[in-house]
Scaffold this active site. Structure first.
Site, PDB file in Angstrom:
ATOM      1  N   ARG A   1      -1.336 -31.975 -13.203  1.00 38.94           N
ATOM      2  CA  ARG A   1      -1.296 -33.445 -13.271  1.00 38.94           C
ATOM      3  C   ARG A   1      -2.699 -34.006 -13.085  1.00 38.94           C
ATOM      4  O   ARG A   1      -3.388 -33.656 -12.120  1.00 38.94           O
ATOM      5  CB  ARG A   1      -0.378 -33.992 -12.180  1.00 38.94           C
ATOM      6  CG  ARG A   1      -0.214 -35.489 -12.298  1.00 38.94           C
ATOM      7  CD  ARG A   1       0.662 -36.047 -11.227  1.00 38.94           C
ATOM      8  NE  ARG A   1       2.037 -35.656 -11.360  1.00 38.94           N
ATOM      9  CZ  ARG A   1       2.860 -35.537 -10.315  1.00 38.94           C
ATOM     10  NH1 ARG A   1       2.423 -35.751  -9.100  1.00 38.94           N
ATOM     11  NH2 ARG A   1       4.106 -35.207 -10.506  1.00 38.94           N
TER      12      ARG A   1
ATOM     13  N   GLY B   1      -0.090 -21.565  -5.641  1.00 36.93           N
ATOM     14  CA  GLY B   1      -1.110 -22.589  -5.391  1.00 36.93           C
ATOM     15  C   GLY B   1      -1.967 -22.894  -6.612  1.00 36.93           C
ATOM     16  O   GLY B   1      -2.975 -23.593  -6.510  1.00 36.93           O
TER      17      GLY B   1
ATOM     18  N   PRO C   1       5.895 -30.046 -11.089  1.00 35.23           N
ATOM     19  CA  PRO C   1       4.968 -30.060 -12.230  1.00 35.23           C
ATOM     20  C   PRO C   1       3.791 -29.103 -12.021  1.00 35.23           C
ATOM     21  O   PRO C   1       3.240 -29.017 -10.927  1.00 35.23           O
ATOM     22  CB  PRO C   1       4.500 -31.514 -12.274  1.00 35.23           C
ATOM     23  CG  PRO C   1       5.589 -32.286 -11.613  1.00 35.23           C
ATOM     24  CD  PRO C   1       6.113 -31.385 -10.528  1.00 35.23           C
TER      25      PRO C   1
ATOM     26  N   VAL D   1       1.853 -33.119   0.156  1.00 36.13           N
ATOM     27  CA  VAL D   1       0.976 -31.973   0.383  1.00 36.13           C
ATOM     28  C   VAL D   1      -0.212 -32.295   1.294  1.00 36.13           C
ATOM     29  O   VAL D   1      -0.545 -31.500   2.180  1.00 36.13           O
ATOM     30  CB  VAL D   1       0.541 -31.352  -0.970  1.00 36.13           C
ATOM     31  CG1 VAL D   1      -0.387 -32.256  -1.761  1.00 36.13           C
ATOM     32  CG2 VAL D   1      -0.066 -30.000  -0.747  1.00 36.13           C
TER      33      VAL D   1
ATOM     34  N   TYR E   1      14.367 -39.807  -8.881  1.00 35.87           N
ATOM     35  CA  TYR E   1      13.117 -40.566  -8.761  1.00 35.87           C
ATOM     36  C   TYR E   1      12.494 -40.791 -10.142  1.00 35.87           C
ATOM     37  O   TYR E   1      12.215 -41.929 -10.529  1.00 35.87           O
ATOM     38  CB  TYR E   1      12.165 -39.783  -7.858  1.00 35.87           C
ATOM     39  CG  TYR E   1      10.853 -40.452  -7.563  1.00 35.87           C
ATOM     40  CD1 TYR E   1      10.775 -41.530  -6.677  1.00 35.87           C
ATOM     41  CD2 TYR E   1       9.661 -39.998  -8.149  1.00 35.87           C
ATOM     42  CE1 TYR E   1       9.553 -42.130  -6.393  1.00 35.87           C
ATOM     43  CE2 TYR E   1       8.443 -40.589  -7.860  1.00 35.87           C
ATOM     44  CZ  TYR E   1       8.396 -41.654  -6.973  1.00 35.87           C
ATOM     45  OH  TYR E   1       7.188 -42.245  -6.692  1.00 35.87           O
ATOM     46  N   ASP E   2      12.332 -39.685 -10.896  1.00 35.21           N
ATOM     47  CA  ASP E   2      11.627 -39.785 -12.186  1.00 35.21           C
ATOM     48  C   ASP E   2      12.370 -40.707 -13.154  1.00 35.21           C
ATOM     49  O   ASP E   2      11.785 -41.605 -13.766  1.00 35.21           O
ATOM     50  CB  ASP E   2      11.507 -38.405 -12.848  1.00 35.21           C
ATOM     51  CG  ASP E   2      10.743 -37.398 -12.000  1.00 35.21           C
ATOM     52  OD1 ASP E   2      10.444 -37.707 -10.834  1.00 35.21           O
ATOM     53  OD2 ASP E   2      10.458 -36.299 -12.502  1.00 35.21           O
TER      54      ASP E   2
HETATM   55  P1  NAD Z   1       6.547 -45.046   1.412  1.00 36.93           P
HETATM   56  O1  NAD Z   1       7.791 -44.251   1.521  1.00 36.93           O
HETATM   57  O2  NAD Z   1       5.543 -44.941   2.503  1.00 36.93           O
HETATM   58  O3  NAD Z   1       6.863 -46.582   1.200  1.00 36.93           O
HETATM   59  C1  NAD Z   1       8.010 -47.043   0.521  1.00 36.93           C
HETATM   60  C2  NAD Z   1       8.562 -48.220   1.302  1.00 36.93           C
HETATM   61  O4  NAD Z   1       9.715 -48.727   0.624  1.00 36.93           O
HETATM   62  C3  NAD Z   1       9.011 -47.829   2.720  1.00 36.93           C
HETATM   63  O5  NAD Z   1       8.480 -48.734   3.647  1.00 36.93           O
HETATM   64  C4  NAD Z   1      10.534 -47.914   2.647  1.00 36.93           C
HETATM   65  O6  NAD Z   1      11.139 -48.215   3.893  1.00 36.93           O
HETATM   66  C5  NAD Z   1      10.725 -48.995   1.595  1.00 36.93           C
HETATM   67  N1  NAD Z   1      12.032 -48.929   0.933  1.00 36.93           N
HETATM   68  C6  NAD Z   1      12.650 -47.842   0.411  1.00 36.93           C
HETATM   69  N2  NAD Z   1      13.836 -48.188  -0.124  1.00 36.93           N
HETATM   70  C7  NAD Z   1      13.956 -49.543   0.059  1.00 36.93           C
HETATM   71  C8  NAD Z   1      14.960 -50.493  -0.262  1.00 36.93           C
HETATM   72  N3  NAD Z   1      16.097 -50.132  -0.905  1.00 36.93           N
HETATM   73  N4  NAD Z   1      14.765 -51.795   0.084  1.00 36.93           N
HETATM   74  C9  NAD Z   1      13.639 -52.170   0.743  1.00 36.93           C
HETATM   75  N5  NAD Z   1      12.654 -51.317   1.078  1.00 36.93           N
HETATM   76  C10 NAD Z   1      12.811 -50.008   0.735  1.00 36.93           C
HETATM   77  O7  NAD Z   1       5.872 -44.648   0.014  1.00 36.93           O
HETATM   78  P2  NAD Z   1       4.470 -45.060  -0.609  1.00 36.93           P
HETATM   79  O8  NAD Z   1       3.684 -43.825  -0.812  1.00 36.93           O
HETATM   80  O9  NAD Z   1       3.882 -46.197   0.122  1.00 36.93           O
HETATM   81  O10 NAD Z   1       4.933 -45.540  -2.062  1.00 36.93           O
HETATM   82  C11 NAD Z   1       5.046 -46.920  -2.405  1.00 36.93           C
HETATM   83  C12 NAD Z   1       5.407 -47.060  -3.863  1.00 36.93           C
HETATM   84  O11 NAD Z   1       4.418 -46.438  -4.691  1.00 36.93           O
HETATM   85  C13 NAD Z   1       6.742 -46.395  -4.224  1.00 36.93           C
HETATM   86  O12 NAD Z   1       7.428 -47.215  -5.145  1.00 36.93           O
HETATM   87  C14 NAD Z   1       6.332 -45.108  -4.882  1.00 36.93           C
HETATM   88  O13 NAD Z   1       7.284 -44.664  -5.821  1.00 36.93           O
HETATM   89  C15 NAD Z   1       5.026 -45.492  -5.559  1.00 36.93           C
HETATM   90  N6  NAD Z   1       4.143 -44.319  -5.749  1.00 36.93           N
HETATM   91  C16 NAD Z   1       3.469 -43.774  -4.695  1.00 36.93           C
HETATM   92  C17 NAD Z   1       2.664 -42.646  -4.904  1.00 36.93           C
HETATM   93  C18 NAD Z   1       1.871 -42.024  -3.787  1.00 36.93           C
HETATM   94  O14 NAD Z   1       1.171 -41.024  -4.030  1.00 36.93           O
HETATM   95  N7  NAD Z   1       1.887 -42.542  -2.586  1.00 36.93           N
HETATM   96  C19 NAD Z   1       2.564 -42.094  -6.188  1.00 36.93           C
HETATM   97  C20 NAD Z   1       3.290 -42.668  -7.223  1.00 36.93           C
HETATM   98  C21 NAD Z   1       4.073 -43.794  -7.005  1.00 36.93           C
HETATM   99  N1  UDP Z   2       3.046 -28.523  -1.865  1.00 38.43           N
HETATM  100  C1  UDP Z   2       2.694 -27.348  -1.208  1.00 38.43           C
HETATM  101  N2  UDP Z   2       2.925 -27.290   0.140  1.00 38.43           N
HETATM  102  C2  UDP Z   2       3.451 -28.312   0.848  1.00 38.43           C
HETATM  103  C3  UDP Z   2       3.811 -29.504   0.173  1.00 38.43           C
HETATM  104  C4  UDP Z   2       3.593 -29.567  -1.198  1.00 38.43           C
HETATM  105  O1  UDP Z   2       2.188 -26.397  -1.801  1.00 38.43           O
HETATM  106  O2  UDP Z   2       3.614 -28.152   2.075  1.00 38.43           O
HETATM  107  C5  UDP Z   2       2.787 -28.611  -3.315  1.00 38.43           C
HETATM  108  C6  UDP Z   2       3.994 -29.045  -4.149  1.00 38.43           C
HETATM  109  O3  UDP Z   2       4.770 -27.916  -4.507  1.00 38.43           O
HETATM  110  C7  UDP Z   2       3.318 -29.688  -5.349  1.00 38.43           C
HETATM  111  C8  UDP Z   2       2.032 -30.290  -4.769  1.00 38.43           C
HETATM  112  O4  UDP Z   2       1.824 -29.628  -3.525  1.00 38.43           O
HETATM  113  O5  UDP Z   2       2.963 -28.711  -6.311  1.00 38.43           O
HETATM  114  C9  UDP Z   2       2.115 -31.793  -4.530  1.00 38.43           C
HETATM  115  O6  UDP Z   2       3.298 -32.051  -3.775  1.00 38.43           O
HETATM  116  P1  UDP Z   2       3.678 -33.489  -3.219  1.00 38.43           P
HETATM  117  O7  UDP Z   2       5.025 -33.355  -2.611  1.00 38.43           O
HETATM  118  O8  UDP Z   2       2.576 -34.011  -2.379  1.00 38.43           O
HETATM  119  O9  UDP Z   2       3.713 -34.446  -4.494  1.00 38.43           O
HETATM  120  P2  UDP Z   2       4.280 -34.310  -5.983  1.00 38.43           P
HETATM  121  O10 UDP Z   2       4.881 -32.953  -6.192  1.00 38.43           O
HETATM  122  O11 UDP Z   2       5.265 -35.394  -6.079  1.00 38.43           O
HETATM  123  O12 UDP Z   2       3.063 -34.484  -6.805  1.00 38.43           O
END
Ligand code: NAD
Ligand code: UDP
Length: 320
Positions: free
Chosen positions: A283, A213, A280, A193, A151-152
């Site tokens: 953040r 936590g 991480p 989370v 992902y990253d």
């Molecule tokens: P989500 O999983 O709810 O939505 C992602 C959507 O993309 C889903 O509907 C999934 O079916 C679709 N998808 C996945 N792979 C695909 C592909 N190959 N072709 C077409 N569609 C595809 O996630 P979200 O939280 O709505 O995130 C949306 C975007 O925002 C993502 O790119 C994610 O990386 C980014 N983002 C979200 C967060 C957050 O906190 N929600 C944080 C950082 C970045």
């Molecule tokens: N986390 C937790 N319990 C859960 C799910 C997540 O303590 O049931 C923690 C996780 O280890 C991380 C933070 O909550 O430190 C945020 O996790 P999340 O998966 O929501 O997002 P990201 O790690 O991508 O920021």
């Protein structure tokens, strides 16, 4: 700065059946846009867009962005990508393909059509940050071979592609680095989370706190985030980012668990589970750039956003 008027134009939203995409589409339709939602429904759900069935300005296309797409639109929001660690680690190769090949396909479309394109990048490009809070100028601290790397590094490579298409082909790119966002329509079992803690408390199950936590996150309510997307896309074509969009108020994961427990009550207890690899420790976005250039900042405090999200999940849990 020149503002754009996207009223009545046709907007493509990839990942539109997901959590963020479906909220973005609601706002675009309210503004008068036509919307083409493209999604392969890997983590998204038709129920997120069911309320739009029959809407005269809404169209859904089931399609995987790792394959080329030939459509005619006036602007593109590229959100397609699984976002929760559980989902993106399920098929890590596909996750990288979605970020990288998906970016190439959508950038190719933007180049052909000469239209602006928004990229949903992420705070994960900063990895486990050694600079706190994180400004856009920070290059990050990312493990290239760990379980989060699909992902990253996929999102980092997508950013590289966006800026190379901009330099090489003059594509008008808008790269937003999104920090942890929550709200209605999060997937109840995607392991993030906020949804985990709320669903566990509503079911009277133990609250699974990973590690002690003390790790921190800064949680943005979805409506605030989408307002930031629109402000960025509306801004003039000289603004390309990357720009942090998130809420700068930082909480420990223990504090979040305690707030959720206090709001929902019931028999749930806080239990510790092992901290996942490369999780991480801290953040928090530095949002000075978004404040200064877009006049945007989040408005919804965590306590209010949690109330709205709990109300949503109460219905989801009650419906089974
Ligand atoms: P989500 O999983 O709810 O939505 C992602 C959507 O993309 C889903 O509907 C999934 O079916 C679709 N998808 C996945 N792979 C695909 C592909 N190959 N072709 C077409 N569609 C595809 O996630 P979200 O939280 O709505 O995130 C949306 C975007 O925002 C993502 O790119 C994610 O990386 C980014 N983002 C979200 C967060 C957050 O906190 N929600 C944080 C950082 C970045
Ligand atoms: N986390 C937790 N319990 C859960 C799910 C997540 O303590 O049931 C923690 C996780 O280890 C991380 C933070 O909550 O430190 C945020 O996790 P999340 O998966 O929501 O997002 P990201 O790690 O991508 O920021």
């Amino acid at each position: 700065m020149a503002q754009r008027n996207y009223g009545r134009t046709r907007v493509l939203v990839t990942g539109g059946a997901g959590f963020l995409g479906s909220h973005l589409i609601d706002r675009l339709l309210e503004r008068g846009n036509e919307v083409l939602c493209v999604d392969n429904l890997f983590t998204g759900d038709k129920s997120n867009i069911d309320h739009l069935a029959g809407h005269p300005r809404f169209e859904f296309m089931r399609h995987d962005v790792t394959f080329p797409l030939f459509v005619e639109v006036d602007a593109i929001y590229n959100l397609a990508c699984p976002a929760s660690p559980v989902h993106y680690q399920h098929d890590p190769v596909q996750t990288t393909k979605t970020s990288v090949i998906g970016a190439i396909n959508m950038l190719g479309l933007a180049k052909r059509l000469r239209v602006p394109i928004f990229q949903a990048s992420t705070s994960e490009v900063y990895g486990d940050p050694s600079v706190h809070p994180q400004p856009e100028s920070y290059w990050g601290n990312v493990n290239p071979i760990g379980i989060r790397s699909c992902y990253d590094e996929g999102k980092r490579c997508a950013e590289t592609l966006f800026f190379d298409y901009h330099r090489q082909n003059k594509v008008d790119v808008k790269v937003a680095r999104i920090f942890n966002t929550y709200g209605p329509r999060m997937h109840p079992s995607d392991g993030r989370v906020v949804s985990n803690f709320i669903v566990q408390a509503l079911r009277g199950e133990d609250i699974t706190m990973y590690g002690d936590g003390s790790q921190t996150r800064s949680f943005c309510y979805v409506d605030d985030l989408i307002a930031g997307f629109l402000a960025f896309m509306d801004a003039g074509s000289e603004l390309h980012g990357p720009i942090n969009i998130g809420n700068p108020v930082e909480f420990t994961i223990r504090e979040l668990a305690e707030q959720v427990l206090a709001k929902i009550g019931g028999p749930s207890k806080l239990v510790q589970q092992p901290l996942p690899q490369d999780d991480p420790l801290q953040r928090k976005p530095d949002i000075s750039q978004a404040r200064d250039t877009l006049g945007w900042e989040p408005k919804v405090p965590l306590t209010e956003g949690l109330d709205r999200t709990i109300a949503y999940f109460r219905k989801v849990v009650a419906e089974g």
